[in-house]
Design a protein around this motif. Sequence first.
Motif, PDB file in Angstrom:
ATOM      1  N   LYS A 148       0.958  -1.230  -0.233  1.00 47.65           N
ATOM      2  CA  LYS A 148       0.076  -0.096   0.131  1.00 47.65           C
ATOM      3  C   LYS A 148       0.927   1.276  -0.037  1.00 47.65           C
ATOM      4  CE  LYS A 148      -3.124   2.651   2.832  1.00 47.65           C
ATOM      5  NZ  LYS A 148      -4.210   2.653   4.059  1.00 47.65           N
ATOM      6  N   GLU A 203      -8.284  10.987  13.241  1.00 48.92           N
ATOM      7  CA  GLU A 203      -7.452   9.776  13.502  1.00 48.92           C
ATOM      8  C   GLU A 203      -6.545   9.959  14.560  1.00 48.92           C
ATOM      9  OE1 GLU A 203      -6.164   7.847  10.075  1.00 48.92           O
ATOM     10  OE2 GLU A 203      -5.020   6.333  11.307  1.00 48.92           O
ATOM     11  N   ALA A 219      -8.574   3.525   7.711  1.00 47.80           N
ATOM     12  CA  ALA A 219      -8.175   3.510   6.288  1.00 47.80           C
ATOM     13  C   ALA A 219      -9.049   2.651   5.456  1.00 47.80           C
ATOM     14  CB  ALA A 219      -6.901   2.614   6.020  1.00 47.80           C
ATOM     15  N   GLY A 220      -9.261   3.185   4.253  1.00 49.93           N
ATOM     16  CA  GLY A 220     -10.592   2.667   3.493  1.00 49.93           C
ATOM     17  C   GLY A 220     -11.414   3.634   3.805  1.00 49.93           C
ATOM     18  N   SER A 221     -11.918   4.447   2.408  1.00 49.16           N
ATOM     19  CA  SER A 221     -12.618   5.583   2.785  1.00 49.16           C
ATOM     20  C   SER A 221     -13.809   5.982   1.622  1.00 49.16           C
ATOM     21  CB  SER A 221     -11.638   6.874   2.795  1.00 49.16           C
ATOM     22  OG  SER A 221     -10.805   6.767   3.758  1.00 49.16           O
ATOM     23  N   GLU A 247      -6.933  -2.518   2.323  1.00 51.71           N
ATOM     24  CA  GLU A 247      -6.312  -1.435   2.776  1.00 51.71           C
ATOM     25  C   GLU A 247      -6.422  -1.094   4.334  1.00 51.71           C
ATOM     26  OE1 GLU A 247      -7.579   1.726   0.065  1.00 51.71           O
ATOM     27  OE2 GLU A 247      -6.679   3.236   1.641  1.00 51.71           O
ATOM     28  N   HIS A 282     -15.131   6.412   7.006  1.00 54.61           N
ATOM     29  CA  HIS A 282     -13.777   5.585   6.912  1.00 54.61           C
ATOM     30  C   HIS A 282     -14.238   4.327   7.673  1.00 54.61           C
ATOM     31  CE1 HIS A 282     -11.413   9.030   5.887  1.00 54.61           C
ATOM     32  NE2 HIS A 282     -11.884   9.941   7.019  1.00 54.61           N
ATOM     33  N   ALA A 310      -1.388   4.001   7.216  1.00 54.87           N
ATOM     34  CA  ALA A 310      -2.357   5.061   7.150  1.00 54.87           C
ATOM     35  C   ALA A 310      -2.039   6.283   6.488  1.00 54.87           C
ATOM     36  CB  ALA A 310      -3.192   5.415   8.329  1.00 54.87           C
ATOM     37  N   TYR A 334       2.427  17.770   7.601  1.00 53.23           N
ATOM     38  CA  TYR A 334       1.117  17.060   7.125  1.00 53.23           C
ATOM     39  C   TYR A 334       1.411  15.484   7.099  1.00 53.23           C
ATOM     40  CZ  TYR A 334      -1.986  14.497   3.751  1.00 53.23           C
ATOM     41  OH  TYR A 334      -2.744  13.477   3.163  1.00 53.23           O
ATOM     42  N   LEU A 353      -4.200  15.438   9.791  1.00 46.11           N
ATOM     43  CA  LEU A 353      -4.920  15.465   8.560  1.00 46.11           C
ATOM     44  C   LEU A 353      -5.956  16.286   8.498  1.00 46.11           C
ATOM     45  CD1 LEU A 353      -5.620  11.515   8.727  1.00 46.11           C
ATOM     46  CD2 LEU A 353      -3.775  12.508   7.361  1.00 46.11           C
ATOM     47  N   ARG A 354      -6.624  16.297   7.403  1.00 42.49           N
ATOM     48  CA  ARG A 354      -7.497  17.398   6.776  1.00 42.49           C
ATOM     49  C   ARG A 354      -7.054  18.908   7.433  1.00 42.49           C
ATOM     50  NH1 ARG A 354     -10.877  12.562   6.661  1.00 42.49           N
ATOM     51  NH2 ARG A 354      -9.052  11.465   6.125  1.00 42.49           N
ATOM     52  N   GLY A 368      -4.774  13.344   1.028  1.00 45.83           N
ATOM     53  CA  GLY A 368      -3.928  11.780   0.547  1.00 45.83           C
ATOM     54  C   GLY A 368      -5.115  10.712   0.412  1.00 45.83           C
ATOM     55  N   ALA A 369      -4.583   9.824  -0.466  1.00 46.01           N
ATOM     56  CA  ALA A 369      -5.549   8.406  -0.378  1.00 46.01           C
ATOM     57  C   ALA A 369      -4.661   7.482  -0.291  1.00 46.01           C
ATOM     58  CB  ALA A 369      -6.479   8.743  -1.456  1.00 46.01           C
ATOM     59  N   GLY A 370      -5.042   6.180   0.005  1.00 50.79           N
ATOM     60  CA  GLY A 370      -4.256   4.922  -0.027  1.00 50.79           C
ATOM     61  C   GLY A 370      -4.475   4.362  -1.289  1.00 50.79           C
ATOM     62  N   GLU A 383     -11.401  10.899  -3.917  1.00 49.98           N
ATOM     63  CA  GLU A 383     -11.449  10.838  -2.393  1.00 49.98           C
ATOM     64  C   GLU A 383     -10.508  11.961  -1.989  1.00 49.98           C
ATOM     65  OE1 GLU A 383     -10.320   6.950  -1.120  1.00 49.98           O
ATOM     66  OE2 GLU A 383      -9.372   7.756   0.681  1.00 49.98           O
ATOM     67  N   LYS A 387     -11.866  14.910   0.846  1.00 52.42           N
ATOM     68  CA  LYS A 387     -11.044  15.095   2.108  1.00 52.42           C
ATOM     69  C   LYS A 387     -10.882  16.663   2.033  1.00 52.42           C
ATOM     70  CE  LYS A 387      -9.017  10.689   2.544  1.00 52.42           C
ATOM     71  NZ  LYS A 387      -8.126   9.662   2.452  1.00 52.42           N
TER      72      LYS A 387
HETATM   73  C1  LIG Z   1      -4.057  10.589   4.167  1.00 55.56           C
HETATM   74  C2  LIG Z   1      -5.449  11.042   4.633  1.00 55.56           C
HETATM   75  O1  LIG Z   1      -6.137  10.152   5.104  1.00 55.56           O
HETATM   76  C3  LIG Z   1      -5.639   8.914   5.510  1.00 55.56           C
HETATM   77  C4  LIG Z   1      -6.727   8.435   6.676  1.00 55.56           C
HETATM   78  C5  LIG Z   1      -7.842   7.837   6.695  1.00 55.56           C
HETATM   79  C6  LIG Z   1      -7.995   7.315   5.606  1.00 55.56           C
HETATM   80  C7  LIG Z   1      -7.265   7.305   4.539  1.00 55.56           C
HETATM   81  C8  LIG Z   1      -7.591   6.331   3.342  1.00 55.56           C
HETATM   82  O2  LIG Z   1      -8.662   5.839   3.205  1.00 55.56           O
HETATM   83  O3  LIG Z   1      -6.985   6.636   2.334  1.00 55.56           O
HETATM   84  C9  LIG Z   1      -5.860   7.745   4.386  1.00 55.56           C
HETATM   85  O4  LIG Z   1      -5.083   6.510   4.837  1.00 55.56           O
HETATM   86  C10 LIG Z   1      -5.651  12.283   4.462  1.00 55.56           C
HETATM   87  O5  LIG Z   1      -6.945  12.515   4.862  1.00 55.56           O
HETATM   88  O6  LIG Z   1      -5.177  13.112   3.688  1.00 55.56           O
END
Ligand SMILES: C=C(O[C@H]1C=CC=C(C(=O)O)[C@@H]1O)C(=O)O
Length: 412
Positions: A148, A203, A219-221, A247, A282, A310, A334, A353-354, A368-370, A383, A387
């Motif tokens: 990931k 988080e 994680a997983g959004s 994820e 989330h 995450a 960040y 975050l945010r 960001g996103a995973g 995503e 955010k």
């Molecule tokens: C990297 C971020 O979220 C992380 C935290 C929660 C869910 C996330 C996701 O689903 O990708 C991210 O890992 C962000 O908000 O910038």
Amino acid sequence: MTAEAVDTSSPDVSDPTAVVDDCELFLASPTATLVARDVIAQDNTMPLAEAARRGTGLLTESAWDLTARERACGGPLLVGAAPFDPGAPTRLTVARDIHWGPPLVRANYAAATAVPRAVRVDLVPWPARYMAGVERAVARIAGLSQHKVVLSRAIDVITAEPTRVRDVVRSLLSGEPDAYVFAVPVGTVRAGARRVLVGASPELVIRRIGRSVLSNPLAGSAPRSADPVEDRRRAWTLQHSSKDLLEHRIVVDAVTQALRPFCAALDVPDRPSVIRTSRMWHLSTKVRGVLADPLPNALELAAALHPTPAVCGWPTAVARQVIAESETFDRQYYTGLTGWMNESGDGEWVLALRCAELADTQLRLYAGAGVVSGSDPASELAETTAKFHTFLAAIGLEDAVATTSSAEVVRR
Ligand SMILES: C=C(O[C@H]1C=CC=C(C(=O)O)[C@@H]1O)C(=O)O
């Protein structure tokens, strides 16, 4: 011997948000409100692991200077911010003037109306370039089910007048009922103006109170929808998405692995639950533990966990390399940590975050996103856009910035 009469009421902070512009940490969590002011000592040289080792020593050395009242109110307290890069210096402050209060009644706060007008907005990088980075990361980890990488982007905003931190904090409080709303100075710019990291994080990386520890990896959004039926459908889909469950599992496994050596007992639920922010669904797992001897302090636990998958990815070294190759800017604070620790080693550290970094008329927002094997670049872009909207709404720019368009980005 006569006992010294000590007034144990906190210093006069009737509305904690009123002092946000000059404090060392403001943290409104779902369980308490903290304002830390008045610097006794500061250190901006130590990486997180070293800061963790020396943190309680710094507190003990500073404790001599405090009045009985300051001690009774919770001082001294170590507060600050650690960057995403655990090898970069952590910004630590020992503060003496501490206000602890109950959770804020967020309905009492309103979105700021007099927000400064944006005169320039830049997307960093352009969305097409972000998606190309996601595509390359997907190609790199194709077929590797336990891999990931979290890839992020930024939005730079220049405003006509300086943005007041307290206005943003109040807006975030009004919009995000359950978030950890924070403001923490991370440096200065020309003429001594403060650089402040402000955000509404969902988080919790670690809370240590005595022997009890709690970590709440997310994680997983999925973005929320204004239509309640569609909104529920998205939550259901998220809870059953094998891509998002994978994820999430990667993050929970890493958190469990990092905490296990410190714990006599650890409780890790089998399946995640779904939580919501104003903009996102989330997957969430609450990992609870009982610490074994010798007791690590809260910063030591944070250092053992950071950066979790995450915000970085898994395996950590591979993810960090892909981030370094793909992202076009330095994340700085960040996806780092912000929080507090006291002399007993109790403390609470949340993910940055945010959030955005504010300095006078400049703001840099981050999201960001995973990415896992099989991620879709357009979905990851969407995503990150969702955010960004947490913060864009707080500065009144939600309708003004077309975050997914590579054409004109400021609609006047
Ligand atoms: C990297 C971020 O979220 C992380 C935290 C929660 C869910 C996330 C996701 O689903 O990708 C991210 O890992 C962000 O908000 O910038």
